[in-house]
Design an enzyme around this catalytic site. Structure first.
Site, PDB file in Angstrom:
ATOM      1  N   LYS A  17       0.947  -1.426   0.105  1.00 60.79           N
ATOM      2  CA  LYS A  17      -0.147  -0.206   0.041  1.00 60.79           C
ATOM      3  C   LYS A  17       0.960   1.169  -0.060  1.00 60.79           C
ATOM      4  O   LYS A  17       0.250   2.286  -0.710  1.00 60.79           O
ATOM      5  CB  LYS A  17      -0.857  -0.032   1.237  1.00 60.79           C
ATOM      6  CG  LYS A  17      -2.057  -0.644   1.229  1.00 60.79           C
ATOM      7  CD  LYS A  17      -3.200  -0.282   2.357  1.00 60.79           C
ATOM      8  CE  LYS A  17      -2.596  -0.072   3.654  1.00 60.79           C
ATOM      9  NZ  LYS A  17      -2.483  -1.521   4.262  1.00 60.79           N
ATOM     10  N   ASP A  71       7.029   3.065   5.302  1.00 65.38           N
ATOM     11  CA  ASP A  71       6.509   3.686   4.060  1.00 65.38           C
ATOM     12  C   ASP A  71       6.619   5.028   3.860  1.00 65.38           C
ATOM     13  O   ASP A  71       6.667   5.622   2.727  1.00 65.38           O
ATOM     14  CB  ASP A  71       4.917   3.540   4.273  1.00 65.38           C
ATOM     15  CG  ASP A  71       4.573   1.946   4.045  1.00 65.38           C
ATOM     16  OD1 ASP A  71       5.056   1.300   3.325  1.00 65.38           O
ATOM     17  OD2 ASP A  71       3.598   1.437   4.627  1.00 65.38           O
ATOM     18  N   ASP A 147      -9.393  -5.891  10.516  1.00 67.89           N
ATOM     19  CA  ASP A 147      -8.740  -5.820  11.726  1.00 67.89           C
ATOM     20  C   ASP A 147      -9.519  -5.027  12.797  1.00 67.89           C
ATOM     21  O   ASP A 147      -9.969  -3.832  12.543  1.00 67.89           O
ATOM     22  CB  ASP A 147      -7.285  -4.993  11.572  1.00 67.89           C
ATOM     23  CG  ASP A 147      -6.485  -5.968  10.868  1.00 67.89           C
ATOM     24  OD1 ASP A 147      -6.660  -6.975  10.475  1.00 67.89           O
ATOM     25  OD2 ASP A 147      -5.388  -5.203  10.221  1.00 67.89           O
ATOM     26  N   CYS A 381      26.392   5.225  10.885  1.00 65.22           N
ATOM     27  CA  CYS A 381      26.057   5.367  12.195  1.00 65.22           C
ATOM     28  C   CYS A 381      26.844   4.199  13.103  1.00 65.22           C
ATOM     29  O   CYS A 381      28.109   4.635  13.323  1.00 65.22           O
ATOM     30  CB  CYS A 381      24.475   5.256  12.335  1.00 65.22           C
ATOM     31  SG  CYS A 381      23.981   6.068  13.822  1.00 65.22           S
ATOM     32  N   HIS A 507      22.733   9.366   8.921  1.00 64.05           N
ATOM     33  CA  HIS A 507      22.020   8.377   8.021  1.00 64.05           C
ATOM     34  C   HIS A 507      21.653   8.777   6.741  1.00 64.05           C
ATOM     35  O   HIS A 507      20.793   9.534   6.326  1.00 64.05           O
ATOM     36  CB  HIS A 507      20.746   7.913   8.614  1.00 64.05           C
ATOM     37  CG  HIS A 507      20.823   7.086   9.795  1.00 64.05           C
ATOM     38  ND1 HIS A 507      21.221   5.820   9.642  1.00 64.05           N
ATOM     39  CD2 HIS A 507      20.957   7.473  11.249  1.00 64.05           C
ATOM     40  CE1 HIS A 507      21.417   5.229  10.919  1.00 64.05           C
ATOM     41  NE2 HIS A 507      21.262   6.054  11.806  1.00 64.05           N
ATOM     42  N   GLU A 509      20.979   7.627   3.960  1.00 61.89           N
ATOM     43  CA  GLU A 509      19.924   6.822   3.116  1.00 61.89           C
ATOM     44  C   GLU A 509      18.616   7.452   2.996  1.00 61.89           C
ATOM     45  O   GLU A 509      17.936   7.077   2.561  1.00 61.89           O
ATOM     46  CB  GLU A 509      20.046   5.328   3.688  1.00 61.89           C
ATOM     47  CG  GLU A 509      19.490   5.049   4.998  1.00 61.89           C
ATOM     48  CD  GLU A 509      20.447   5.256   6.203  1.00 61.89           C
ATOM     49  OE1 GLU A 509      21.576   5.750   5.977  1.00 61.89           O
ATOM     50  OE2 GLU A 509      20.179   4.487   7.188  1.00 61.89           O
TER      51      GLU A 509
HETATM   52  N1  GLN Z   1      23.866   2.168  18.871  1.00 63.92           N
HETATM   53  C1  GLN Z   1      24.488   3.413  18.286  1.00 63.92           C
HETATM   54  C2  GLN Z   1      24.147   4.751  19.041  1.00 63.92           C
HETATM   55  O1  GLN Z   1      23.386   4.707  19.732  1.00 63.92           O
HETATM   56  C3  GLN Z   1      24.321   3.490  16.890  1.00 63.92           C
HETATM   57  C4  GLN Z   1      22.762   3.788  16.487  1.00 63.92           C
HETATM   58  C5  GLN Z   1      22.482   3.846  15.063  1.00 63.92           C
HETATM   59  O2  GLN Z   1      23.470   2.869  14.328  1.00 63.92           O
HETATM   60  N2  GLN Z   1      21.596   4.411  14.530  1.00 63.92           N
HETATM   61  O3  GLN Z   1      24.759   5.670  19.050  1.00 63.92           O
END
Ligand code: GLN
Length: 555
Positions: A17, A71, A147, A381, A507, A509
């Site tokens: 979805k 999503d 549901d 990370c 991050h 990504e």
């Molecule tokens: N566990 C690690 C932290 O809290 C890395 C977190 C993660 O990879 N998003 O800093």
């Protein structure tokens, strides 16, 4: 007047979805409309961020720091809809806000009930997105019709059309039309039943999108139309896509979904513009290179745990006309089987984010392997944190170095808790979250990739690089390539003497799109292509040429 589209699902979960909603959003945007996207999730958790990736896959983080359902990643990759914490609501959040109102006395002593109080709260969450600059709000209702948990949401979207006018709302219902091998035919009954359930609660879907492995015949569509009370042209098939999810919008256009929507909602729009998107898919079908990337993570067996990373690798592949074969590798198996057996022969190695101790030593081993063998390495990370631990132990000679997340007694806490985290006990929504600025160091690989000095990226962590070791590591060849503007938090480390070794605390990504690959993913994939080229000329014939279909991510 803002128009509303509600997307519901029937028969089974995991019908896609989110992808279908994102595709609808993209098609409408490409007809010139300003679209807003939203997901309402029936589960009771108040903080989706504390859920295990085994439950719903990755936690997707927005600029404003909200931790949301994956999503929303599809929404951002397919559309330009601005997403904020108003774009994702769970039952838990709705109830929390009703209960807080009740405790502040806002209901003036009335009995607080699902109807109207909870449904009003849901309707307010939907209406909030209908700002003057929004032409269409697309609201996806998580879960499956029938549901218990979804009932208040369905009731709220039923009432919503009474509030704003049925002509301003449309309901798109996604169902499954399974193929029964034994009978040799597609079965429409589950769809009839799920639409029956929708009609029982007072919602007549306007369009049915039927997920199916095989094409629906006109007969099948007529039967569904008759039993479900929709015109036959509003029964649309969405066949499974085993090549790429980016084909979904194109196949919906082939069935005129965009025309049906704008006609039904009576909106005037531009002509659909999809040339660049078709170009992307053409490139994907005709790659000039092929590379293999190993993603070594704790949740590698779960298809959706690193969803945005897999997508970002694909985007970078598209940018370089490369087919990226992704192999998910469980970090624990690197511990038991050794990196040589599992990792030799890849053109690049990526270690994603994560929490907890399980599989950490496997990640550290994998990074050591990439560093020593000069395989392009991208750490994200926790991937950065493991890279720092590996470097400390094996290059800087700091025996037993570790992150204090995994070993509180380590003599060398090269990764330690962020200062701001020291007194936090509540788990939900309390990490260092969301967009943060970062300054890149002149001459670094990252600075070259981004092509600018200041960037903003999304974060989700509690631990950080311990600055005490900054000089010592630099002297051994691990340099800081990016940090917070006050210089206190290390955001990127690089090894200038390695072909491509970049690890980031944030991050990236979450900010890659098929039409705009993220600069670091792009750099990583380019380095992997270069390595593949080198290996071809040196005749290095390694296990990656062997078929490894079972775990490969289907495109
Ligand atoms: N566990 C690690 C932290 O809290 C890395 C977190 C993660 O990879 N998003 O800093």
């Amino acid at each position: 007047m803002t128009k509303h589209i509600f997307v519901t699902g029937g028969v089974v979960s995991s019908l896609g979805k989110g992808l279908t909603s994102a595709s609808i959003g993209m098609l409408l945007e490409r007809r010139g409309l300003r679209v807003r996207m939203q997901k309402l999730d029936p589960y009771i958790n108040v903080d989706p961020g504390t859920m295990s990736p085994y439950q719903h896959g990755e936690v997707y983080v927005l600029d404003d720091g909200s931790e949301t359902d994956l999503d929303l990643g599809h929404y951002e990759r397919f559309t330009n809809s601005p997403l904020t914490r108003d774009s994702n609501w769970t039952t838990g959040q709705i109830y929390l806000s009703v209960i807080e109102k009740e405790r502040r006395g806002e209901f003036l002593g009335k009995t607080v009930q699902v109807i109207p109080h909870v449904t009003d709260e849901i309707k307010a969450a939907i209406a909030k997105l209908a700002t003057p600059d929004a032409d269409v709000v697309i609201t996806e209702i998580g879960g499956t019709v029938g549901d218990i948990e979804s009932q208040p949401f369905l009731e709220a979207i039923r009432q919503f059309s009474l509030d704003v006018g049925r002509e301003n709302c449309m309901y798109i219902h996604l169902t499954l039309v399974p193929y029964l091998k034994a009978a040799g035919e597609l079965k429409t009954k589950p769809t009839q039943h799920s639409v029956g359930q929708m009609r029982e609660i007072g919602i007549q879907p306007d369009i049915l999108i039927c997920r199916t492995e095989r094409s629906l015949s006109l007969d099948d569509r007529q039967k569904i139309a008759l039993f479900c009370n929709v015109p036959v042209e509003c029964v649309i098939e969405e066949k499974d896509k085993d090549f790429s999810i980016y084909e979904v919008p194109l196949s919906l256009v082939d069935h005129d979904l965009d025309d049906l929507i704008v006609d039904r909602l009576q909106i005037r729009t531009d002509k659909l513009e999809l040339d660049d998107w078709r170009g992307l898919l053409h490139g994907l079908r005709n790659p000039q290179h092929e590379i293999s990337i190993a993603v070594v993570g704790k949740y590698a067996e779960h298809r959706d745990a690193y969803k945005s990373i897999y997508e970002s690798l694909d985007h970078a592949g598209m940018a370089h006309h490369a087919q990226v074969r992704i192999q998910r590798i469980q970090s624990e198996s690197v511990e038991s089987e050794g990196p040589e057996r599992l990792l030799a022969g890849y053109d690049g190695l990526l270690v994603p984010g994560g929490f907890g101790e399980r599989g950490i030593e496997g990640k550290v081993e994998a990074i050591r392997f990439a560093r020593e063998r000069e395989i392009p390495f991208f750490g994200i990370c926790l991937g950065l944190q493991c890279a720092v631990v590996e470097f400390a132990r094996n290059v800087a000679g700091l025996k037993d170095a570790n992150s204090s997340e995994f070993d509180r007694e380590t003599p060398h806490p090269v990764i330690c808790l962020l200062d701001e985290q020291r007194n936090i006990t509540n788990k939900g929504g309390t990490m260092r979250l969301g967009a943060q600025p970062c300054l890149l160091v002149e001459g670094s690989r990252s600075r070259d990739s981004y092509g600018r000095e200041e960037i903003s990226e999304r974060h989700r962590h509690r631990y950080e690089f311990n600055n005490t070791y900054r000089q010592q590591f630099a002297a051994h060849g691990l340099s800081v390539a990016g940090s917070s503007p006050d210089g206190k938090l290390v955001e990127i480390v690089e090894m200038p003497d390695h072909p491509w070794y970049v690890a980031v605390q944030y991050h990236p990504e979450f900010k890659s799109k098929p039409t705009a690959a993220h600069p670091l993913f792009s750099g990583f994939v380019a380095a992997a292509i270069a390595r593949r080229g080198q290996r071809k000329t040196t005749g290095d014939n390694s296990p990656e040429d062997a078929a490894r279909t079972p775990d490969e991510i289907p495109r």
